[in-house]
Write a protein that holds these residues in place. Structure first.
Motif, short mmCIF file in Angstrom:
data_model
loop_
_atom_site.label_atom_id
_atom_site.label_comp_id
_atom_site.label_asym_id
_atom_site.label_seq_id
_atom_site.Cartn_x
_atom_site.Cartn_y
_atom_site.Cartn_z
N PHE A 171 -27.58 22.45 2.25
CA PHE A 171 -26.36 23.32 1.95
C PHE A 171 -25.68 23.40 2.46
N ARG A 172 -25.93 23.89 3.79
CA ARG A 172 -25.35 24.68 4.74
C ARG A 172 -25.10 23.67 6.43
N LEU A 173 -26.36 23.07 6.44
CA LEU A 173 -26.43 22.36 7.49
C LEU A 173 -25.04 21.00 6.86
N ALA A 174 -25.45 20.34 5.54
CA ALA A 174 -24.75 19.57 4.72
C ALA A 174 -23.13 20.61 5.15
N GLY A 175 -22.73 21.19 5.66
CA GLY A 175 -21.31 21.81 5.78
C GLY A 175 -20.58 21.96 4.79
N ILE A 176 -21.75 22.58 3.77
CA ILE A 176 -20.59 23.29 2.26
C ILE A 176 -20.85 24.18 2.32
N ARG A 177 -19.76 24.65 2.58
CA ARG A 177 -19.89 26.20 2.80
C ARG A 177 -19.17 27.04 1.34
N GLN A 178 -18.90 26.34 0.56
CA GLN A 178 -18.86 26.44 -1.45
C GLN A 178 -19.60 26.71 -1.56
N ALA A 236 -35.21 29.45 9.04
CA ALA A 236 -34.95 28.23 10.41
C ALA A 236 -35.76 26.77 9.30
N SER A 237 -34.41 25.72 9.21
CA SER A 237 -36.11 24.02 8.29
C SER A 237 -37.01 23.81 8.89
N LYS A 238 -38.42 23.29 8.06
CA LYS A 238 -39.08 23.50 8.46
C LYS A 238 -38.96 21.60 8.81
N ALA A 273 -23.27 14.59 10.56
CA ALA A 273 -21.44 14.67 10.16
C ALA A 273 -21.51 14.75 8.66
N PRO A 274 -21.52 15.71 8.01
CA PRO A 274 -21.09 15.25 5.83
C PRO A 274 -20.16 14.26 5.74
N GLU A 275 -19.18 14.70 6.57
CA GLU A 275 -17.61 13.91 6.41
C GLU A 275 -17.61 12.28 7.06
N ILE A 276 -19.10 11.95 7.64
CA ILE A 276 -18.70 10.45 7.85
C ILE A 276 -20.50 9.64 6.22
N ALA A 277 -21.19 10.92 6.55
CA ALA A 277 -22.24 10.71 5.51
C ALA A 277 -21.75 10.83 4.15
N TYR A 278 -21.01 11.35 3.63
CA TYR A 278 -20.43 11.26 1.69
C TYR A 278 -19.65 10.87 1.77
#
Length: 125
Positions: A52-59, A1-3, A18-23
């Motif tokens: 990267f998982r939190l940011a929605g980046i799977r690959q 878990a993230s600290k 919401a990475p799709e909004i943030a980026y």
């Protein structure tokens, strides 16, 4: 878990990230800059995969060097890593590893020009 309870300042919690909004609509930069930040994070014992998982980046590529990435992804990674490592100067450490060559063609022009102004003028041609 993230600290860290926050991924970056404008996000109230991880459930609202919401990475799709943030980026969207951000400037693209050389992926090598993110590679430098990841290297610094790893030297400090931090695994970047949870970010990267939190940011929605799977690959997650083994290197970002041949890609253009949103500057907001880089900035958010720096913020996250500073929180996770407890080092508010994390971004400065990444910057200490930065070279003009990291800027690609622009860096080349700046390195070989007699002045910054001349380098910028040459890069516009």
């Amino acid at each position: 878990a993230s600290k860290s309870p926050l991924l970056y300042p404008s996000t109230p919690d991880q459930d609202h990230f919401a990475p799709e909004i943030a980026y969207t609509g951000t400037t693209l930069i050389q992926g090598l800059t993110l590679d430098r930040a990841i290297e610094t994070a790893r030297r400090k014992g931090l695994d970047p995969k949870p970010y990267f998982r939190l940011a929605g980046i799977r690959q997650i590529p083994s290197s970002w060097a041949n890609q253009r990435i949103p500057n907001s992804l880089f900035a958010h990674f720096l913020y996250w890593a500073a929180l996770e490592t407890g080092d508010p100067a994390f971004g400065l450490e990444v910057g200490a590893d930065f070279t003009l060559g990291d800027l690609g063609a622009l860096g080349y022009f700046l390195m070989h020009a007699p002045s910054v102004s001349a380098g910028l003028l040459a890069s516009e041609k």
